[in-house]
Write a protein that holds these residues in place. Structure first.
Motif, PDB file in Angstrom:
ATOM      1  N   LEU A 152       0.839  -1.199   0.000  1.00 45.24           N
ATOM      2  CA  LEU A 152       0.000   0.000   0.000  1.00 45.24           C
ATOM      3  C   LEU A 152       0.873   1.248   0.000  1.00 45.24           C
ATOM      4  O   LEU A 152       1.763   1.393   0.837  1.00 45.24           O
ATOM      5  CB  LEU A 152      -0.922  -0.010   1.226  1.00 45.24           C
ATOM      6  N   LYS A 153       0.635   2.138  -0.965  1.00 46.06           N
ATOM      7  CA  LYS A 153       1.397   3.389  -1.041  1.00 46.06           C
ATOM      8  C   LYS A 153       0.822   4.376  -0.027  1.00 46.06           C
ATOM      9  O   LYS A 153      -0.395   4.447   0.146  1.00 46.06           O
ATOM     10  CB  LYS A 153       1.309   3.977  -2.453  1.00 46.06           C
ATOM     11  N   ILE A 154       1.714   5.129   0.636  1.00 45.89           N
ATOM     12  CA  ILE A 154       1.260   6.042   1.694  1.00 45.89           C
ATOM     13  C   ILE A 154       1.818   7.448   1.500  1.00 45.89           C
ATOM     14  O   ILE A 154       3.023   7.634   1.330  1.00 45.89           O
ATOM     15  CB  ILE A 154       1.687   5.527   3.091  1.00 45.89           C
ATOM     16  N   ILE A 155       0.901   8.408   1.549  1.00 48.25           N
ATOM     17  CA  ILE A 155       1.283   9.820   1.532  1.00 48.25           C
ATOM     18  C   ILE A 155       0.871  10.398   2.877  1.00 48.25           C
ATOM     19  O   ILE A 155      -0.269  10.216   3.315  1.00 48.25           O
ATOM     20  CB  ILE A 155       0.577  10.572   0.390  1.00 48.25           C
ATOM     21  N   ALA A 156       1.815  11.053   3.540  1.00 46.77           N
ATOM     22  CA  ALA A 156       1.524  11.675   4.832  1.00 46.77           C
ATOM     23  C   ALA A 156       1.417  13.190   4.640  1.00 46.77           C
ATOM     24  O   ALA A 156       2.076  13.752   3.766  1.00 46.77           O
ATOM     25  CB  ALA A 156       2.639  11.347   5.817  1.00 46.77           C
ATOM     26  N   MET A 157       0.589  13.823   5.479  1.00 48.70           N
ATOM     27  CA  MET A 157       0.458  15.284   5.451  1.00 48.70           C
ATOM     28  C   MET A 157       0.587  15.800   6.875  1.00 48.70           C
ATOM     29  O   MET A 157       0.089  15.169   7.804  1.00 48.70           O
ATOM     30  CB  MET A 157      -0.930  15.708   4.969  1.00 48.70           C
ATOM     31  N   THR A 158       1.231  16.934   7.017  1.00 49.81           N
ATOM     32  CA  THR A 158       1.322  17.518   8.350  1.00 49.81           C
ATOM     33  C   THR A 158       1.335  19.035   8.281  1.00 49.81           C
ATOM     34  O   THR A 158       1.861  19.610   7.337  1.00 49.81           O
ATOM     35  CB  THR A 158       2.574  17.011   9.101  1.00 49.81           C
ATOM     36  N   GLY A 159       0.757  19.639   9.300  1.00 47.80           N
ATOM     37  CA  GLY A 159       0.790  21.096   9.407  1.00 47.80           C
ATOM     38  C   GLY A 159       1.679  21.498  10.570  1.00 47.80           C
ATOM     39  O   GLY A 159       1.679  22.640  11.002  1.00 47.80           O
ATOM     40  N   TYR A 160       2.435  20.529  11.098  1.00 48.64           N
ATOM     41  CA  TYR A 160       3.207  20.782  12.320  1.00 48.64           C
ATOM     42  C   TYR A 160       4.708  20.817  12.117  1.00 48.64           C
ATOM     43  O   TYR A 160       5.450  20.307  12.941  1.00 48.64           O
ATOM     44  CB  TYR A 160       2.859  19.734  13.384  1.00 48.64           C
ATOM     45  N   GLY A 161       5.168  21.324  10.998  1.00 48.08           N
ATOM     46  CA  GLY A 161       6.616  21.478  10.832  1.00 48.08           C
ATOM     47  C   GLY A 161       7.338  20.171  10.560  1.00 48.08           C
ATOM     48  O   GLY A 161       6.735  19.172  10.209  1.00 48.08           O
ATOM     49  N   ASP A 162       8.659  20.201  10.742  1.00 48.39           N
ATOM     50  CA  ASP A 162       9.510  19.101  10.297  1.00 48.39           C
ATOM     51  C   ASP A 162       9.449  17.847  11.156  1.00 48.39           C
ATOM     52  O   ASP A 162       9.669  16.763  10.665  1.00 48.39           O
ATOM     53  CB  ASP A 162      10.976  19.562  10.240  1.00 48.39           C
ATOM     54  N   HIS A 163       9.212  17.988  12.462  1.00 49.56           N
ATOM     55  CA  HIS A 163       9.311  16.824  13.341  1.00 49.56           C
ATOM     56  C   HIS A 163       8.365  15.693  12.930  1.00 49.56           C
ATOM     57  O   HIS A 163       8.827  14.571  12.697  1.00 49.56           O
ATOM     58  CB  HIS A 163       9.126  17.218  14.808  1.00 49.56           C
ATOM     59  N   ASP A 187       5.621   6.910   1.860  1.00 50.93           N
ATOM     60  CA  ASP A 187       6.243   7.040   0.539  1.00 50.93           C
ATOM     61  C   ASP A 187       6.531   8.497   0.194  1.00 50.93           C
ATOM     62  O   ASP A 187       7.423   8.790  -0.581  1.00 50.93           O
ATOM     63  CB  ASP A 187       5.339   6.414  -0.531  1.00 50.93           C
ATOM     64  N   PHE A 188       5.740   9.397   0.775  1.00 52.03           N
ATOM     65  CA  PHE A 188       5.939  10.822   0.504  1.00 52.03           C
ATOM     66  C   PHE A 188       5.301  11.642   1.613  1.00 52.03           C
ATOM     67  O   PHE A 188       4.309  11.209   2.197  1.00 52.03           O
ATOM     68  CB  PHE A 188       5.311  11.202  -0.843  1.00 52.03           C
ATOM     69  N   VAL A 189       5.876  12.812   1.924  1.00 48.72           N
ATOM     70  CA  VAL A 189       5.311  13.686   2.966  1.00 48.72           C
ATOM     71  C   VAL A 189       5.042  15.069   2.368  1.00 48.72           C
ATOM     72  O   VAL A 189       5.916  15.657   1.744  1.00 48.72           O
ATOM     73  CB  VAL A 189       6.277  13.833   4.168  1.00 48.72           C
ATOM     74  N   PHE A 190       3.816  15.546   2.559  1.00 49.15           N
ATOM     75  CA  PHE A 190       3.447  16.910   2.162  1.00 49.15           C
ATOM     76  C   PHE A 190       3.240  17.755   3.401  1.00 49.15           C
ATOM     77  O   PHE A 190       2.764  17.253   4.411  1.00 49.15           O
ATOM     78  CB  PHE A 190       2.127  16.907   1.375  1.00 49.15           C
ATOM     79  N   PHE A 191       3.581  19.024   3.307  1.00 52.11           N
ATOM     80  CA  PHE A 191       3.329  19.951   4.411  1.00 52.11           C
ATOM     81  C   PHE A 191       2.108  20.792   4.092  1.00 52.11           C
ATOM     82  O   PHE A 191       1.958  21.275   2.974  1.00 52.11           O
ATOM     83  CB  PHE A 191       4.567  20.818   4.688  1.00 52.11           C
ATOM     84  N   LYS A 192       1.212  20.914   5.070  1.00 51.23           N
ATOM     85  CA  LYS A 192      -0.009  21.703   4.878  1.00 51.23           C
ATOM     86  C   LYS A 192       0.339  23.188   4.907  1.00 51.23           C
ATOM     87  O   LYS A 192       1.240  23.570   5.621  1.00 51.23           O
ATOM     88  CB  LYS A 192      -1.008  21.394   5.996  1.00 51.23           C
ATOM     89  N   LEU A 234       2.576   7.135  -7.616  1.00 51.75           N
ATOM     90  CA  LEU A 234       2.792   6.004  -6.701  1.00 51.75           C
ATOM     91  C   LEU A 234       1.978   4.782  -7.121  1.00 51.75           C
ATOM     92  O   LEU A 234       2.464   3.651  -7.072  1.00 51.75           O
ATOM     93  CB  LEU A 234       2.435   6.400  -5.262  1.00 51.75           C
ATOM     94  N   ILE A 235       0.730   5.012  -7.555  1.00 46.69           N
ATOM     95  CA  ILE A 235      -0.111   3.888  -7.978  1.00 46.69           C
ATOM     96  C   ILE A 235       0.464   3.260  -9.251  1.00 46.69           C
ATOM     97  O   ILE A 235       0.474   2.042  -9.405  1.00 46.69           O
ATOM     98  CB  ILE A 235      -1.584   4.333  -8.169  1.00 46.69           C
ATOM     99  N   LYS A 236       0.978   4.091 -10.138  1.00 44.94           N
ATOM    100  CA  LYS A 236       1.586   3.575 -11.372  1.00 44.94           C
ATOM    101  C   LYS A 236       2.805   2.710 -11.014  1.00 44.94           C
ATOM    102  O   LYS A 236       2.963   1.607 -11.534  1.00 44.94           O
ATOM    103  CB  LYS A 236       1.988   4.726 -12.292  1.00 44.94           C
ATOM    104  N   GLN A 237       3.654   3.196 -10.084  1.00 47.36           N
ATOM    105  CA  GLN A 237       4.822   2.408  -9.634  1.00 47.36           C
ATOM    106  C   GLN A 237       4.366   1.068  -9.081  1.00 47.36           C
ATOM    107  O   GLN A 237       4.937   0.026  -9.380  1.00 47.36           O
ATOM    108  CB  GLN A 237       5.562   3.132  -8.503  1.00 47.36           C
TER     109      GLN A 237
END
Length: 128
Positions: A79-90, A101-106, A120-123
């Motif tokens: 399962l491919k996973i994308i994470a999102m956070t609005g709380y900085g780098d930690h 698999d990837f991290v986005f910042f809000k 990611l789905i194509k991979q």
């Protein structure tokens, strides 16, 4: 015709969930949402709901996104996973550690996330 790609979107913010749901649904994805990691795990355990990609917030009640990612990567390694956070780098560093698999910042750009989801789905499909 190929079946639609299935996404599971997890966030404790209802506005974000509905925005993501509407956006991905309008692009032809089959979308399920969960308001925290616990609900997400229940959906994942239901084998009828096989997902191509998980998009999760990192800071949530019950089971955090980092906890969710760790469990999912053990139980559903493809399962491919994308994470999102609005709380900085930690939390971002934690998500990488948990093997997202990837991290986005809000705030996130939905089109950038969709590009990443589709990549990611194509991979994943190319590997099968």
């Amino acid at each position: 015709m190929a079946s639609p790609n299935k996404l599971l979107i997890v966030d404790d913010n209802e506005d974000i969930l509905s925005t993501f749901y509407e956006f991905f649904n309008s692009l032809g994805y089959e979308v399920k949402t969960a308001e925290d990691g616990l609900v997400a795990l229940k959906l994942l355990k239901d084998k009828l709901n096989f997902f191509d990609c998980l998009i999760t917030d990192l800071v949530m009640p019950n089971i955090s996104g980092v906890g969710l990612i760790s469990i999912v990567k053990k139980e559903y390694p493809d399962l491919k996973i994308i994470a999102m956070t609005g709380y900085g780098d930690h939390p971002g560093a934690l998500a990488s550690e948990a093997k997202a698999d990837f991290v986005f910042f809000k705030p996130v750009d939905l089109f950038k996330i969709e590009n990443k989801v589709s990549e990611l789905i194509k991979q994943k499909n190319d590997k099968q």
